[in-house]
Design a protein around this motif. Structure first.
Motif, short mmCIF file in Angstrom:
data_model
loop_
_atom_site.label_atom_id
_atom_site.label_comp_id
_atom_site.label_asym_id
_atom_site.label_seq_id
_atom_site.Cartn_x
_atom_site.Cartn_y
_atom_site.Cartn_z
N LEU A 1 1.15 -1.33 0.18
CA LEU A 1 -0.27 -0.17 -0.28
C LEU A 1 1.01 1.24 -0.09
O LEU A 1 0.75 2.09 0.36
N LEU A 2 2.31 0.90 0.59
CA LEU A 2 3.02 2.59 0.35
C LEU A 2 4.70 1.76 -0.44
O LEU A 2 5.31 0.96 0.75
N PRO A 3 4.81 1.93 -1.02
CA PRO A 3 3.85 2.68 -2.43
C PRO A 3 2.84 2.66 -2.48
O PRO A 3 2.26 0.59 -2.86
N ASP A 4 2.41 3.12 -3.41
CA ASP A 4 0.46 2.17 -4.10
C ASP A 4 0.78 1.68 -5.48
O ASP A 4 1.22 2.04 -7.01
N GLN A 5 1.42 0.67 -4.72
CA GLN A 5 0.92 -1.26 -5.53
C GLN A 5 -0.66 -1.61 -6.46
O GLN A 5 -0.05 -3.06 -6.79
N ALA A 6 -1.10 -1.92 -4.97
CA ALA A 6 -2.09 -2.45 -5.31
C ALA A 6 -2.62 -2.95 -6.76
O ALA A 6 -3.28 -4.15 -7.54
N ALA A 7 -3.73 -1.80 -7.41
CA ALA A 7 -4.50 -2.24 -8.50
C ALA A 7 -3.55 -2.36 -9.68
O ALA A 7 -3.95 -2.67 -9.87
N GLU A 8 -2.40 -1.93 -9.86
CA GLU A 8 -1.36 -2.31 -10.34
C GLU A 8 -0.79 -3.71 -10.34
O GLU A 8 -1.61 -4.10 -11.63
N ARG A 9 -1.37 -4.08 -9.48
CA ARG A 9 -0.41 -5.98 -9.62
C ARG A 9 -1.73 -6.45 -9.94
O ARG A 9 -1.47 -8.02 -10.32
N LEU A 10 -2.67 -6.24 -9.10
CA LEU A 10 -4.31 -7.01 -9.58
C LEU A 10 -4.68 -6.67 -10.40
O LEU A 10 -4.86 -8.23 -11.39
N GLY B 1 -9.73 -17.42 -16.10
CA GLY B 1 -10.34 -16.08 -16.32
C GLY B 1 -11.04 -15.55 -14.71
O GLY B 1 -11.61 -14.74 -15.18
N ASP B 2 -10.66 -16.74 -13.93
CA ASP B 2 -11.46 -15.78 -12.72
C ASP B 2 -11.26 -14.44 -11.81
O ASP B 2 -10.39 -14.01 -12.36
N SER B 3 -11.54 -14.16 -11.30
CA SER B 3 -11.57 -13.17 -9.95
C SER B 3 -10.11 -13.93 -9.18
O SER B 3 -9.93 -14.86 -8.52
N VAL B 4 -9.13 -12.10 -9.00
CA VAL B 4 -8.20 -12.42 -8.52
C VAL B 4 -8.56 -12.96 -6.80
O VAL B 4 -8.66 -11.60 -6.61
N LEU C 1 -12.08 -2.73 -9.42
CA LEU C 1 -11.11 -3.68 -9.91
C LEU C 1 -12.14 -5.25 -9.89
O LEU C 1 -12.79 -4.80 -8.63
N ASP C 2 -12.33 -5.90 -10.36
CA ASP C 2 -12.23 -7.15 -10.25
C ASP C 2 -11.56 -8.26 -9.27
O ASP C 2 -10.30 -8.36 -9.44
#
Length: 261
Positions: A184-193, A203-206, A230-231
């Motif tokens: 979360l610090l640095p803000d990586q969560a959305a990009e990595r997801l 093809g299912d959700s992570v 995000l899914d």
């Protein structure tokens, strides 16, 4: 005569439930038969008035403790708080970041610093039990292990090393197709997801796996907020309450006792 005692230090929270879960885990560890004659005190870095680190030191010294294990109940050696605590006990800093806790008052007890959880194998088993209700077909699923992290040099690398090892333990233990990490610090969560979702075999959700000691602001608000739109699959389960945390505490204490008695 040596008299050992243990000071378990965690961060602290304004949420009474967070504090209660930590205290219960520490109390359960202190009740282990092997620790019957050993004073064990739960203290907090901040927020919990009357239960701060100096308060814990004073309680143990009042009980006659001459050998004190300072055990940081933190999930990673990359936590800057762990280094701050060490500095306040007289240890040299591991990087250029100087702590602001000052110097703790220790009258006679010899201080022995313990280490945080990091990539402990039993904690991987704990995380697997947390996410089992979310998993349908492990061999076709990917995991994203999300933790607090740090932007600071040295600490960032320590966080990354521990997270990577723990994520791989979890992937192998559960038979998952892939596992990634995000801070979360640095803000990586959305990009990595997004990266993991693109390579998801089924093809299912992570499945998003939080690595936090107890449920609270970060598991309930920050992670869902960073991943909004995000899914993914997520239940927000933290390490506590789970007996594996108590067993980790007991192992650290007993291992240390063997070295000082």
């Amino acid at each position: 005569m040596k008299k050992p005692g243990v000071l378990v230090i965690s961060h602290g929270s304004r949420e009474p439930e967070w504090v209660r879960l930590v205290d219960e885990a520490v109390a359960a560890a202190a009740s282990a038969p092997e620790l019957a004659e050993v004073p064990v005190v739960s203290a907090f870095l901040e927020i919990v008035e009357g239960r701060l680190i100096q308060d814990g030191i004073d309680r143990l010294e009042e009980a006659g403790v001459t050998e004190m294990l300072v055990l940081p109940l933190f999930v990673s050696s990359g936590s800057t708080h762990v280094d701050e605590i060490g500095q306040a006990f007289g240890l040299p800093p591991v990087a250029e970041l100087e702590g602001d806790l000052g110097v703790f008052r220790v009258n006679e007890a010899a201080i022995h610093m313990g280490t945080p959880i990091d990539d402990d194998p039993e904690i991987a088993e704990l995380l697997l039990s947390n996410i089992k209700p979310l998993s349908i077909n492990p061999s076709g699923e990917s995991l994203l292990l999300v933790a607090h992290g740090s932007k600071e040099p040295v600490f960032h690398e320590r966080w990354q090393q521990g997270l990577s090892l723990l994520a791989e333990r979890l992937r192998e233990l559960g038979g998952f197709a892939a596992a990634g990490t995000a801070m979360l610090l640095p803000d990586q969560a959305a990009e990595r997801l997004r990266e993991l979702a693109l390579g998801q075999p089924s093809g299912d959700s992570v499945i998003v796996v939080p690595l936090f000691l107890s449920k609270g602001y970060f598991t309930n608000k920050v992670i869902p907020g960073r991943l909004a739109g995000l899914d993914y699959r997520y239940n927000g389960q933290a390490l506590l309450p789970h007996p594996a945390v108590t067993r980790w505490l007991v192992r650290q204490m007993i291992g240390w006792l063997a070295s000082v008695r």
